[in-house]
Design a protein around this motif. Sequence first.
Motif, PDB file in Angstrom:
ATOM      1  N   LYS A 199       0.761  -1.144   0.012  1.00  0.00           N
ATOM      2  CA  LYS A 199      -0.088   0.022   0.094  1.00  0.00           C
ATOM      3  C   LYS A 199       0.828   1.311  -0.002  1.00  0.00           C
ATOM      4  O   LYS A 199       0.581   2.134  -0.755  1.00  0.00           O
ATOM      5  N   LYS A 200       1.760   1.522   0.868  1.00  0.00           N
ATOM      6  CA  LYS A 200       2.614   2.717   1.078  1.00  0.00           C
ATOM      7  C   LYS A 200       3.637   2.765  -0.321  1.00  0.00           C
ATOM      8  O   LYS A 200       3.489   3.846  -0.683  1.00  0.00           O
ATOM      9  N   PHE A 201       4.131   1.855  -0.763  1.00  0.00           N
ATOM     10  CA  PHE A 201       5.060   1.865  -2.176  1.00  0.00           C
ATOM     11  C   PHE A 201       4.330   1.335  -3.248  1.00  0.00           C
ATOM     12  O   PHE A 201       5.038   1.505  -4.388  1.00  0.00           O
ATOM     13  N   VAL A 202       3.082   1.430  -3.339  1.00  0.00           N
ATOM     14  CA  VAL A 202       2.105   1.189  -4.798  1.00  0.00           C
ATOM     15  C   VAL A 202       2.823   0.164  -5.445  1.00  0.00           C
ATOM     16  O   VAL A 202       3.296   0.395  -6.462  1.00  0.00           O
ATOM     17  N   CYS A 203       2.910  -1.035  -4.706  1.00  0.00           N
ATOM     18  CA  CYS A 203       3.683  -2.140  -5.486  1.00  0.00           C
ATOM     19  C   CYS A 203       2.363  -3.089  -6.364  1.00  0.00           C
ATOM     20  O   CYS A 203       1.300  -3.248  -5.590  1.00  0.00           O
ATOM     21  N   ASP A 204       2.684  -3.330  -7.501  1.00  0.00           N
ATOM     22  CA  ASP A 204       1.632  -4.102  -8.340  1.00  0.00           C
ATOM     23  C   ASP A 204       1.804  -5.522  -7.920  1.00  0.00           C
ATOM     24  O   ASP A 204       2.861  -6.087  -7.691  1.00  0.00           O
ATOM     25  N   ARG A 205       0.764  -6.286  -7.898  1.00  0.00           N
ATOM     26  CA  ARG A 205       0.822  -7.594  -7.678  1.00  0.00           C
ATOM     27  C   ARG A 205       1.120  -8.547  -8.799  1.00  0.00           C
ATOM     28  O   ARG A 205       0.982  -8.147  -9.967  1.00  0.00           O
ATOM     29  N   VAL A 206       2.196  -9.258  -8.686  1.00  0.00           N
ATOM     30  CA  VAL A 206       2.857 -10.307  -9.785  1.00  0.00           C
ATOM     31  C   VAL A 206       2.226 -11.461  -9.337  1.00  0.00           C
ATOM     32  O   VAL A 206       2.139 -11.835  -8.411  1.00  0.00           O
ATOM     33  N   ASP A 207       2.157 -12.184 -10.596  1.00  0.00           N
ATOM     34  CA  ASP A 207       1.789 -13.682 -10.484  1.00  0.00           C
ATOM     35  C   ASP A 207       2.910 -14.513  -9.584  1.00  0.00           C
ATOM     36  O   ASP A 207       4.117 -14.433 -10.278  1.00  0.00           O
ATOM     37  N   ILE A 208       2.813 -15.198  -8.450  1.00  0.00           N
ATOM     38  CA  ILE A 208       3.890 -15.544  -7.491  1.00  0.00           C
ATOM     39  C   ILE A 208       4.299 -16.719  -8.324  1.00  0.00           C
ATOM     40  O   ILE A 208       5.756 -16.933  -8.335  1.00  0.00           O
ATOM     41  N   ARG A 209       3.799 -17.354  -9.314  1.00  0.00           N
ATOM     42  CA  ARG A 209       4.472 -18.377 -10.065  1.00  0.00           C
ATOM     43  C   ARG A 209       5.636 -17.964 -11.059  1.00  0.00           C
ATOM     44  O   ARG A 209       6.072 -18.826 -11.343  1.00  0.00           O
ATOM     45  N   THR A 210       5.623 -16.473 -11.365  1.00  0.00           N
ATOM     46  CA  THR A 210       6.358 -16.007 -12.396  1.00  0.00           C
ATOM     47  C   THR A 210       7.688 -15.716 -11.620  1.00  0.00           C
ATOM     48  O   THR A 210       8.839 -15.494 -12.249  1.00  0.00           O
ATOM     49  N   TYR A 211       7.743 -15.690 -10.176  1.00  0.00           N
ATOM     50  CA  TYR A 211       9.145 -15.474  -9.588  1.00  0.00           C
ATOM     51  C   TYR A 211      10.022 -16.666  -9.642  1.00  0.00           C
ATOM     52  O   TYR A 211       9.685 -17.890  -9.406  1.00  0.00           O
ATOM     53  N   SER A 212      11.205 -16.359  -9.940  1.00  0.00           N
ATOM     54  CA  SER A 212      12.168 -17.480  -9.764  1.00  0.00           C
ATOM     55  C   SER A 212      12.409 -18.191  -8.420  1.00  0.00           C
ATOM     56  O   SER A 212      12.110 -17.037  -7.319  1.00  0.00           O
ATOM     57  N   PRO A 213      12.711 -19.396  -8.133  1.00  0.00           N
ATOM     58  CA  PRO A 213      12.878 -19.845  -6.757  1.00  0.00           C
ATOM     59  C   PRO A 213      13.971 -18.944  -5.932  1.00  0.00           C
ATOM     60  O   PRO A 213      13.958 -18.921  -4.820  1.00  0.00           O
ATOM     61  N   LEU A 214      14.963 -18.499  -6.660  1.00  0.00           N
ATOM     62  CA  LEU A 214      16.020 -17.754  -6.008  1.00  0.00           C
ATOM     63  C   LEU A 214      15.529 -16.410  -5.632  1.00  0.00           C
ATOM     64  O   LEU A 214      16.243 -15.961  -4.468  1.00  0.00           O
ATOM     65  N   THR A 215      14.654 -15.881  -6.586  1.00  0.00           N
ATOM     66  CA  THR A 215      14.118 -14.494  -5.715  1.00  0.00           C
ATOM     67  C   THR A 215      13.354 -14.872  -4.622  1.00  0.00           C
ATOM     68  O   THR A 215      13.075 -14.089  -3.669  1.00  0.00           O
ATOM     69  N   LEU A 216      12.401 -15.953  -4.533  1.00  0.00           N
ATOM     70  CA  LEU A 216      11.613 -16.331  -3.407  1.00  0.00           C
ATOM     71  C   LEU A 216      12.760 -16.577  -2.245  1.00  0.00           C
ATOM     72  O   LEU A 216      12.300 -16.012  -1.183  1.00  0.00           O
ATOM     73  N   ALA A 217      13.814 -17.192  -2.595  1.00  0.00           N
ATOM     74  CA  ALA A 217      14.627 -17.275  -1.396  1.00  0.00           C
ATOM     75  C   ALA A 217      15.360 -16.085  -1.045  1.00  0.00           C
ATOM     76  O   ALA A 217      15.671 -15.975   0.333  1.00  0.00           O
ATOM     77  N   PHE A 218      15.503 -15.176  -1.859  1.00  0.00           N
ATOM     78  CA  PHE A 218      16.195 -13.821  -1.430  1.00  0.00           C
ATOM     79  C   PHE A 218      15.166 -13.285  -0.595  1.00  0.00           C
ATOM     80  O   PHE A 218      15.674 -12.952   0.588  1.00  0.00           O
ATOM     81  N   VAL A 219      13.981 -13.086  -0.600  1.00  0.00           N
ATOM     82  CA  VAL A 219      13.129 -12.670   0.279  1.00  0.00           C
ATOM     83  C   VAL A 219      12.774 -13.470   1.418  1.00  0.00           C
ATOM     84  O   VAL A 219      12.629 -13.179   2.558  1.00  0.00           O
ATOM     85  N   GLY A 220      12.705 -14.963   1.287  1.00  0.00           N
ATOM     86  CA  GLY A 220      12.543 -16.069   2.657  1.00  0.00           C
ATOM     87  C   GLY A 220      13.703 -15.786   3.480  1.00  0.00           C
ATOM     88  O   GLY A 220      13.576 -15.861   4.542  1.00  0.00           O
ATOM     89  N   ASP A 221      15.040 -15.751   2.951  1.00  0.00           N
ATOM     90  CA  ASP A 221      16.149 -15.455   3.571  1.00  0.00           C
ATOM     91  C   ASP A 221      15.957 -14.261   4.841  1.00  0.00           C
ATOM     92  O   ASP A 221      16.305 -14.253   5.811  1.00  0.00           O
ATOM     93  N   CYS A 222      15.462 -13.115   4.338  1.00  0.00           N
ATOM     94  CA  CYS A 222      15.310 -12.006   4.988  1.00  0.00           C
ATOM     95  C   CYS A 222      14.311 -12.192   5.917  1.00  0.00           C
ATOM     96  O   CYS A 222      14.350 -11.545   6.933  1.00  0.00           O
ATOM     97  N   ILE A 223      13.162 -12.617   5.347  1.00  0.00           N
ATOM     98  CA  ILE A 223      11.924 -12.764   6.444  1.00  0.00           C
ATOM     99  C   ILE A 223      12.183 -13.727   7.646  1.00  0.00           C
ATOM    100  O   ILE A 223      11.767 -13.437   8.949  1.00  0.00           O
ATOM    101  N   TYR A 224      12.915 -14.890   7.044  1.00  0.00           N
ATOM    102  CA  TYR A 224      13.306 -15.907   8.197  1.00  0.00           C
ATOM    103  C   TYR A 224      14.225 -15.424   9.276  1.00  0.00           C
ATOM    104  O   TYR A 224      14.074 -15.222  10.559  1.00  0.00           O
ATOM    105  N   ASP A 225      15.199 -14.413   8.533  1.00  0.00           N
ATOM    106  CA  ASP A 225      16.247 -13.611   9.523  1.00  0.00           C
ATOM    107  C   ASP A 225      15.502 -12.657  10.534  1.00  0.00           C
ATOM    108  O   ASP A 225      15.857 -12.708  11.758  1.00  0.00           O
ATOM    109  N   LEU A 226      14.400 -11.876  10.018  1.00  0.00           N
ATOM    110  CA  LEU A 226      13.651 -11.175  10.469  1.00  0.00           C
ATOM    111  C   LEU A 226      13.079 -11.786  11.911  1.00  0.00           C
ATOM    112  O   LEU A 226      12.641 -11.095  13.045  1.00  0.00           O
TER     113      LEU A 226
END
Length: 146
Positions: free
Chosen positions: A13-40
């Motif tokens: 909402k704050k940064f007006v991000c468009d929703r993207v079909d999650i199936r189009t994300y590479s697994p390494l992109t998902l891991a990039f975010v997952g690493d951060c969220i797990y660490d958080l």
Amino acid sequence: MEESLSLLGAIRKKFVCDRVDIRTYSPLTLAFVGDCIYDLVIRTIVVERGNTAPGVLHTKKSSIVKAQAQAAQADALMEELTAEEQAVYRRGRNAHSHSAAKNASIGDYRKATGLEALYGFLYLTDQTDRLLWLIAKGLELTGQQI
């Protein structure tokens, strides 16, 4: 009164991000975010359980977020995952990364990447309750203490 948003919802909402079909994300992109969220999540737990010196906080956090610990959690969680979650995990585990952990085997690094991809997927699909449940269950099943 303003409606409460998840962290993801608030960011979108704050940064007006468009929703993207999650199936189009590479697994390494998902891991990039997952690493951060797990660490958080782990950092939050460590800090919430006691205000102490940063070095002590780092040591507690590092023992849980290292590749070997994540690989153990991934192995322990397999029976708990849905078919969709297993598929996301496998895509992350099998992705060909151009980097590797300094102090982990290739097998542990790949399992950790798979788990991070799963956590990234759950975060980006706003499945926070499931994400936190799996993190807690993984810690419980492996006997890892924070």
